[in-house]
Design a protein around this motif. Sequence first.
Motif, PDB file in Angstrom:
ATOM      1  N   ARG A 138      -1.839   5.511  -4.518  1.00  0.00           N
ATOM      2  CA  ARG A 138      -2.978   5.679  -5.121  1.00  0.00           C
ATOM      3  C   ARG A 138      -2.865   5.166  -6.733  1.00  0.00           C
ATOM      4  NH1 ARG A 138      -4.186  11.925  -4.504  1.00  0.00           N
ATOM      5  NH2 ARG A 138      -1.673  11.873  -5.205  1.00  0.00           N
ATOM      6  N   ARG A 145      -0.001  -2.615  -3.551  1.00  0.00           N
ATOM      7  CA  ARG A 145      -0.310  -3.126  -2.339  1.00  0.00           C
ATOM      8  C   ARG A 145      -0.606  -2.156  -1.105  1.00  0.00           C
ATOM      9  NH1 ARG A 145      -0.640  -8.650  -2.236  1.00  0.00           N
ATOM     10  NH2 ARG A 145       0.374  -9.803  -3.951  1.00  0.00           N
ATOM     11  N   GLY A 146       0.258  -1.005  -1.190  1.00  0.00           N
ATOM     12  CA  GLY A 146       0.624  -0.265  -0.053  1.00  0.00           C
ATOM     13  C   GLY A 146      -0.666   0.535  -0.115  1.00  0.00           C
ATOM     14  N   LYS A 147      -1.150   0.787   1.532  1.00  0.00           N
ATOM     15  CA  LYS A 147      -2.305   1.385   1.756  1.00  0.00           C
ATOM     16  C   LYS A 147      -2.392   2.771   1.424  1.00  0.00           C
ATOM     17  CE  LYS A 147      -1.174   1.953   6.570  1.00  0.00           C
ATOM     18  NZ  LYS A 147      -1.246   1.631   7.925  1.00  0.00           N
ATOM     19  N   GLU A 148      -1.308   3.259   1.364  1.00  0.00           N
ATOM     20  CA  GLU A 148      -1.308   4.840   1.118  1.00  0.00           C
ATOM     21  C   GLU A 148      -1.170   5.341  -0.360  1.00  0.00           C
ATOM     22  OE1 GLU A 148       2.278   6.032   3.212  1.00  0.00           O
ATOM     23  OE2 GLU A 148       1.512   5.966   5.230  1.00  0.00           O
ATOM     24  N   GLU A 206       0.810   9.113   0.707  1.00  0.00           N
ATOM     25  CA  GLU A 206      -0.426   9.394   0.021  1.00  0.00           C
ATOM     26  C   GLU A 206      -0.301  10.440  -0.995  1.00  0.00           C
ATOM     27  OE1 GLU A 206      -4.521  10.344   2.218  1.00  0.00           O
ATOM     28  OE2 GLU A 206      -3.921   8.543   2.649  1.00  0.00           O
TER      29      GLU A 206
END
Length: 401
Positions: free
Chosen positions: A147, A142-145, A115
Amino acid sequence: MRNKGIRIVAIASLLSFGLTGCWDRVEINKRGFVVGVALDQTRQQESQEKDTIPGTNMRGTFQFVVPAGLKTSSGGTGQGAAAGRGYFNLGVVESSMAALTAMLAARTSRSPYYEHLKLIIISKDIARDDSKFSDVLDFFLRGKEMRRDMHVLIAENEASDVLNVKPLNENYPISYIESTITNVGNTNYMLHASRLGDIHECLLRKNSFTIQNVRMTQGAIMLTGAALFDGNEHRMLGELNGENTQGLNFLTDQVKGGIVETAYKDKSIAFEIIRASRKIKLVNNDNGKLKFAVTINTEGTFVKSAKDVDLNDPAVFNTMEKRFETEIVRVANITLKTLQQTYKKDAMGLGMYLFENHYRTWKKVEPDWEQGRQLFAEAEIEVSAHVKIRRIGDIDESERG
């Protein structure tokens, strides 16, 4: 009573779902904060160790920050984490980004956390491989963490070398590089920062685009030049040198400052840009050959004069402005020649201008803009410049004859 009991059990069951909101929580002291990633093609020795063909794997170098080390590096005397060092680099070799992350988790005591990721550095070898470059971008998009405002750089040589630069005025290399990336107000030879989200939008629209170049020189980083990418093939095509990048900044309205130099009476003179703007106008599209007029307006300060030049003479002053105008047009035309003749790719955004301002014309030419008849390469683009020197500095002459 029985129905009431059933309702209570049902309500309790529903409320229990709200207690699972932090099921995947990881305590902050168990996280490994990744701030930078460098990606390279594997070397011969590394491929032999992995029992693979050279070039089929990637080597990822991940920079972690150590919060305890950042505190002690500011003047404290504490022990622990790399003896006060605020960061460390960890390298792994695998076939994809997902595999690299999985292997990374097996090599560090703290789970990798993205993140706070600020910078991705990609080697030219990876950038020229459409499958590997797409894999890299797909993972970070694609990664949720992740930006979308993280920056991307293309390394001329080994990307991992950039993460080993000595941060003389910062706590760790990524902080130093990030600060340097944003210095576009002091030079127009450096491309504006390349954000992951902007690159993604160019790929979705199939627009050609550029990404900042970085190279190591004498132990320091250099950010002049740019890497040119094909929006259709999703890979790097070539490079623009510093002068090409300066011209591209003028053509794309990205000049935030910097110096323009030229000659007067065989002596070097310089103009510092305070404000700059660019306007595009579609002149005609007769017979399918488009003609554009590009006007570049700049204002600034005269910062370097030649000997025996009377800056109080209006005629001399006007001649100086004309010299700077000629120089701006020259570098812009050099860049246009590179884009139109060498690569035939519209990295200056004329297609987007047509899409936003002349949509009907754009729909007619879109299939053949960079492909087919390559209308961008055939377009006539006339550049003009207007320079206004607002100040001459604090003195009107530096030497007397």
